[in-house]
Design an enzyme around this catalytic site. Sequence first.
Site, mmCIF file in Angstrom:
data_model
loop_
_atom_site.group_PDB
_atom_site.id
_atom_site.type_symbol
_atom_site.label_atom_id
_atom_site.label_comp_id
_atom_site.label_asym_id
_atom_site.label_seq_id
_atom_site.Cartn_x
_atom_site.Cartn_y
_atom_site.Cartn_z
ATOM 1 C CB CYS A 1 29.601 26.365 9.282
ATOM 2 S SG CYS A 1 30.220 24.724 9.683
ATOM 3 C CB CYS B 1 8.593 43.402 18.047
ATOM 4 S SG CYS B 1 8.808 44.939 17.107
ATOM 5 C CE1 TYR C 1 12.690 1.324 63.880
ATOM 6 C CE2 TYR C 1 11.290 -0.453 63.075
ATOM 7 C CZ TYR C 1 11.757 0.846 62.988
ATOM 8 O OH TYR C 1 11.282 1.664 61.997
ATOM 9 C CB CYS D 1 4.407 45.100 15.520
ATOM 10 S SG CYS D 1 5.235 44.786 17.075
#
Length: 1001
Positions: free
Chosen positions: A922, A843, A362, A815
Amino acid sequence: MIFPVARYALRWLRRPEDRAFSRAAMEMALRGVRKVLCVAEKNDAAKGIADLLSNGRMRRREGLSKFNKIYEFDYHLYGQNVTMVMTSVSGHLLAHDFQMQFRKWQSCNPLVLFEAEIEKYCPENFVDIKKTLERETRQCQALVIWTDCDREGENIGFEIIHVCKAVKPNLQVLRARFSEITPHAVRTACENLTEPDQRVSDAVDVRQELDLRIGAAFTRFQTLRLQRIFPEVLAEQLISYGSCQFPTLGFVVERFKAIQAFVPEIFHRIKVTHDHKDGIVEFNWKRHRLFNHTACLVLYQLCVEDPMATVVEVRSKPKSKWRPQALDTVELEKLASRKLRINAKETMRIAEKLYTQGYISYPRTETNIFPRDLNLTVLVEQQTPDPRWGAFAQSILERGGPTPRNGNKSDQAHPPIHPTKYTNNLQGDEQRLYEFIVRHFLACCSQDAQGQETTVEIDIAQERFVAHGLMILARNYLDVYPYDHWSDKILPVYEQGSHFQPSTVEMVDGETSPPKLLTEADLIALMEKHGIGTDATHAEHIETIKARMYVGLTPDKRFLPGHLGMGLVEGYDSMGYEMSKPDLRAELEADLKLICDGKKDKFVVLRQQVQKYKQVFIEAVAKAKKLDEALAQYFGNGTELAQQEDIYPAMPEPIRKCPQCNKDMVLKTKKNGGFYLSCMGFPECRSAVWLPDSVLEASRDSSVCPVCQPHPVYRLKLKFKRGSLPPTMPLEFVCCIGGCDDTLREILDLRFSGGPPRASQPSGRLQANQSLNRMDNSQHPQPADSRQTGSSKALAQTLPPPTAAGESNSVTCNCGQEAVLLTVRKEGPNRGRQFFKCNGGSCNFFLWADSPNPGAGGPPALAYRPLGASLGCPPGPGIHLGGFGNPGDGSGSGTSCLCSQPSVTRTVQKDGPNKGRQFHTCAKPREQQCGFFQWVDENTAPGTSGAPSWTGDRGRTLESEARSKRPRASSSDMGSTAKKPRKCSLCHQPGHTRPFCPQNR
């Protein structure tokens, strides 16, 4: 995939002190393991290791990356017959970078980069490698890291571990430690698997993060400023800064300035020669030289008047020329540069290739001591077949074997660089470098050269002169190491007390010479001496300052600073910060070593270094004109800048914390000039609060809302377009949009988006309310008298009452402007049908003309339904559905919500066209609701629950949109005939559609 740096840890790993496993423990740990994934740092290494472990019987197959193959073979590992799957990465698999909002140079002030969040991510070109690892991990029970055994290799190993354990958290991880790719080394590594060293990897993480923060901040500062100051010269130039680059540049500039400042001096000396029958001998004056001409002249005249020389001493002693020490990385780079003329970067590239091919050990090592257990005799024997140095290798063996000359450094990881296998098939620089490593190794294992040195000292008029001679007795290592030179210098025989008449006695003049410019070897030596970079990074830093044109090379390969490099160093030096000096970086390198040794905490080092460089940066920006002045000496006068803000983006001021991710939300400007609050966590968090287009100006006020949490939530100064608000309201006021004022939210028509846009996802209008209310309601109570504070409370008190139905036939969009009446022209069931739409397109208002007119009081109630419900997602906690009053107590008359629970019936209390109308919803608390909604008076089959009719992207419901695609029945038919309930295409039950099916969640 993005990996937040702060969370990158593997807690199951033991401390490195206990990283060695006993064989019994390994056999127990690997019991039941059938497949082991092995990952090397490069494909060549993977191929070589697999070939050695399989004895050449491996099976190759393709990975998802064409550059990284997969090699399979059977192996007996700790008593288990397993299949080894060997593959590789290509260096670092992951990279550090700032989060997306900080990556563009104009996105923020460079100072922010010292604190900005950093993430680890997989670069695009490595995604295939990452996918290969993930795919193979699913089939394996253990992972063995075979990356290089240095700091970078350890860090790469942990990147591999991170990717693999994300797929299989219970994966066993082991580390193979080796220094060369040879049969003995890789098998020994397999028999002695250890665990990865987290501390070494931490040191690399710290270094990478600091390099990124410091480098990015200073690079943007320098580049953005100097490109504006000197546009003609530097307009296209990247002016980078690095905490290793600048000290490296500093060494070059320092040597150049020393040469510039050098003043030569005249010196004088006396020279004596003797023309002997065996040759001319030159005697050197023991005083060496004098800078005073008169003094030297007096001594010279004395010698001339009485020139007879007397031999006062003849000495003879043994002289040795030492053989080279064991080779480490720095010496390899220096010697290859000096002896072979190969630069450091190319040297390391070739050395890496030779290593992966198994020819050398290495090449990145700080060790110059051969370990005692390394069999050097075998390594020397391998070189005996070579016709050039084989005979010398044989002579080493015959003289008792190798006796290496060791140094005094060891990194406890790798041995010195040495050949591991003989080859004669290399070409070009590969062959030259391999030959150098072999010859260096054999020379190191040989003996010093021996000689006899003779010294003759004479006296002339009481002035002493000396001559030296050398006779080489044994060349030894010099026979194999042509890179060193040691030659004979024969002296005639002189006898002590004898006399002779010199041939010449003369006074000669000379001049002192300046130091030479640095060579690459000189520069590497300075970097090592001062702790700049590591053996693995020296070449990289040198190449960087060359690429940036901070330095150039002379014809004899010496470094010469350029104008830009000189100006930068002089500019920072004039500020009082010696950033070109090595002290700051050397301190960091020392801290990194302490992290590896477990003596310092990575976070402490990171915090200290960031603060240190941040303070330097702040003062450097304040004194930036000194940098301009220094560069002006080389580039001429530059452009004057009035303020720093002309160059750098303003620092974003936080308004509040994001309710989704808790990061700062800042005020930004849209391309069309509008305003919105954006989360600093973008793009991972897409939370945003959109202010209406009627807002002309918006800025942060210094006041903080006392109610909204978490503190601080800053108020905003808003200025509105004339006519966009009721006449009784002021056009400029200070307000809080933290969620404490319901009336203000309705006035501003706040729009919030919490995720990336999709084609099927409508844009709602009350998600700001949803998110802001969640923040508001969940973190502090709302007393009745505190919901409206300051100017927003006054505004609410001046609001006009809603217009009664029938007072005006005009329709007002979101708006606050009068909507425009249009007709459907497109072929279809709605052709010819009229509808109202926002006149300016600002919008999302939409209303069929034949629908009940809500009047001027605002848009229809359905337009206030939340975005999430249109996709089957329950509204968030605290959501207020526009137009709905307080919950009623009635049951849903058998109607079930999406939770498959009985719904409840409630009544619209707010003024408008739906006031008094009942609806099913719900029954759960608001925070837990599933999002179900149905009008009671809709014709639905008894006992069924209709699909929720949340608002589509233009104000109409998805249900009405679906109806518009079918032939429309006459009004009488719709009034008298009950509709057939729709069925889900997934579970085939009535009452809902596929997107809202409980089985699809």
